[in-house]
Design an enzyme around this catalytic site. Structure first.
Site, PDB file in Angstrom:
ATOM      1  N   ARG A   1       0.837  -1.207   0.000  1.00 41.56           N
ATOM      2  CA  ARG A   1       0.000   0.000   0.000  1.00 41.56           C
ATOM      3  C   ARG A   1       0.872   1.258   0.000  1.00 41.56           C
ATOM      4  NH1 ARG A   1      -4.518   0.434  -1.743  1.00 41.56           N
ATOM      5  NH2 ARG A   1      -5.392  -1.184  -0.395  1.00 41.56           N
TER       6      ARG A   1
ATOM      7  N   HIS B   1       0.321   3.846 -10.503  1.00 41.42           N
ATOM      8  CA  HIS B   1      -0.702   4.213  -9.501  1.00 41.42           C
ATOM      9  C   HIS B   1      -0.040   5.016  -8.368  1.00 41.42           C
ATOM     10  CE1 HIS B   1      -3.904   3.650  -6.556  1.00 41.42           C
ATOM     11  NE2 HIS B   1      -4.566   2.812  -7.314  1.00 41.42           N
TER      12      HIS B   1
ATOM     13  N   ARG C   1       2.090  -6.147  -9.901  1.00 41.47           N
ATOM     14  CA  ARG C   1       2.508  -5.611  -8.603  1.00 41.47           C
ATOM     15  C   ARG C   1       2.671  -6.693  -7.538  1.00 41.47           C
ATOM     16  NH1 ARG C   1      -2.730  -2.580  -5.777  1.00 41.47           N
ATOM     17  NH2 ARG C   1      -4.242  -4.241  -6.146  1.00 41.47           N
TER      18      ARG C   1
ATOM     19  N   ASP D   1     -12.785   8.995  -6.616  1.00 39.85           N
ATOM     20  CA  ASP D   1     -12.248   7.932  -7.468  1.00 39.85           C
ATOM     21  C   ASP D   1     -12.726   8.214  -8.890  1.00 39.85           C
ATOM     22  OD1 ASP D   1     -11.222   5.654  -8.560  1.00 39.85           O
ATOM     23  OD2 ASP D   1     -12.135   4.267  -7.123  1.00 39.85           O
TER      24      ASP D   1
ATOM     25  N   GLU E   1      -2.741   9.173 -10.940  1.00 40.46           N
ATOM     26  CA  GLU E   1      -2.206   7.989 -11.615  1.00 40.46           C
ATOM     27  C   GLU E   1      -2.123   8.199 -13.120  1.00 40.46           C
ATOM     28  OE1 GLU E   1      -4.756   4.760 -10.276  1.00 40.46           O
ATOM     29  OE2 GLU E   1      -5.170   5.896  -8.464  1.00 40.46           O
TER      30      GLU E   1
END
Ligand code: TA6
Length: 290
Positions: A75, A162, A97, A205, A262
Site C-alpha cells: 500500500r 498508480h 505488482r 475515485d 495515476e
C-alpha cells in the site's frame, strides 16, 4: 518520511550506495545517492520512496501499516497496474505488482541513477495469464524522478502507474491540470467539483479522460509537478475517512497524507494485437511554493 520508509532505510547498510535487503518477506533495493534516497520493492518493481536531497519531505507516500508479504500488494509507492486496471481481472490491478521483478541494470552518474527492472512470463504469471510478455520499468532518479513503463505482448493490455503522492493535509491540497471530462467510479452524492483546481472533502475515485499533459499537486508546503508521457487517462483517488478505516493496510488517518494521481492507459490500451509494444511515462518534479 513515513516511519516505515525510515525503518527500511535504516536496515540497509549506510556506507553502500546501492544495497539489497529483505524487509519482512520482500526483497528491497535501497539507493543512497548524493542527490536523493530511494527504495524499490523488487515485488512489483514498486518505487516505495524517493526524496531528492533538496526536498524537506519524501515525495512518495508509503503506508506505515502496509503488508510486506509475498504476492500481497504493497500500500503506497508507485504500484504498477498491468496487464489490467481495477477489477477488469483478478487479481485487482493486474498481477505485475504482486510478483518479483529482476533488477536488470543500474547506471550511476553524479547527477542520477537509472535502474531498469524487467518482468517476463514465468510459472507464476502463466498460471494467471497464459501469454508470453515482457514489461520493463526504467526509473531515472535524481533531482527529478522519471518512470517509464514499457510493455510488449500479443494481446490487449491496460496499465497505470498508480502513484501515491505525499502531502501534508488532503483538506488543504489541490490538483490542477485534470481536464473537464471524467468517468465517475463512485456513486457518492455531492461529488467534488473542479473549479480550476480539484479540492478534496470526501472520497474521490475518478478517471479523467482528457487530462492536460501536466498536473500540479499543491499542498501547504510545495508543488509537485507531474508530467505525463503517452498517457490517455489520469486517475485521481483518495479513500477518505470511512473507507480508510476499513482498510487494514492503512492507518485511520492515512487518507490525510496522500493523494493518488495515476498515469494510465485505459481508453487507449498500452498493447493490442495490432500494436504489440507500448510505453507510458511520468516525470515528477518538486517545486518550492512561491
Ligand atoms: O485507482 C483507484 C483505485 O482503483 C480505487 O478504486 C481503489 O480501490 C484503489 O485503486 C486501490 O486499489 P487497491 O487494489 O490497491 O486496494
Amino acid at each position: 518520511m513515513t516511519q516505515i520508509q525510515n525503518m527500511i532505510l535504516q536496515q540497509a547498510p549506510h556506507d553502500e550506495r546501492i544495497s539489497e535487503i529483505v524487509y519482512d518477506e520482500i526483497p528491497m533495493i535501497v539507493i543512497r545517492h548524493s542527490e536523493f534516497d530511494a527504495i524499490f520493492s523488487k515485488q512489483g518493481a514498486q518505487l516505495l520512496h524517493w526524496q531528492p536531497k533538496k526536498s524537506a519531505a519524501p515525495v512518495i507516500w508509503l503506508s506505515n501499516t502496509s503488508f510486506f508479504k509475498q504476492a500481497v500488494a504493497i500500500r503506497g509507492g508507485v504500484p504498477i497496474c498491468w496487464p489490467w486496471f481495477g477489477d477488469a481481472g483478478k487479481p485487482a490491478h493486474g498481477f505485475a505488482r504482486n510478483v518479483l521483478w529482476e533488477l536488470d541494470r543500474v547506471e550511476w552518474t553524479e547527477e542520477k541513477a537509472i535502474c531498469t527492472f524487467v518482468l517476463t512470463q514465468n510459472e507464476q504469471t502463466l498460471a494467471i495469464f497464459p501469454f508470453p510478455f515482457t514489461v520493463s520499468l526504467t526509473a531515472e532518479l535524481g533531482e527529478t524522478c522519471t518512470l517509464t513503463l514499457k510493455a510488449q505482448g500479443d494481446f490487449e493490455s491496460t496499465a497505470a502507474l498508480h502513484s501515491y503522492f505525499a502531502i501534508n493535509d488532503i483538506q488543504k491540497t489541490t490538483v490542477s491540470g485534470l481536464g473537464a471530462t471524467y468517468h465517475e467510479r463512485l456513486s457518492a452524492p455531492n461529488l467534488p467539483k473542479i473549479e480550476g483546481c480539484m479540492r478534496f472533502d470526501q472520497e474521490v475515485d475518478r478517471i479523467y479522460t482528457a487530462p492536460e499533459s501536466i498536473q500540479i499537486i499543491c499542498d501547504q508546503q510545495r508543488k509537485i509537478e507531474i508530467k505525463q508521457d503517452q498517457v490517455s487517462d489520469v486517475v485521481v483517488w483518495n479513500p477518505w475517512q470511512a473507507r480508510c478505516e476499513t482498510m487494514k493496510d492503512m492507518e485511520n488517518n492515512g487518507f490525510e497524507q496522500f493523494v493518488c494521481v495515476e498515469s494510465a492507459r485505459l481508453q487507449q490500451p498500452i498493447t493490442t494485437p495490432q500494436q504489440q509494444t507500448g510505453t507510458i511515462g511520468v516525470k515528477i518534479t518538486v517545486h518550492a511554493k512561491s
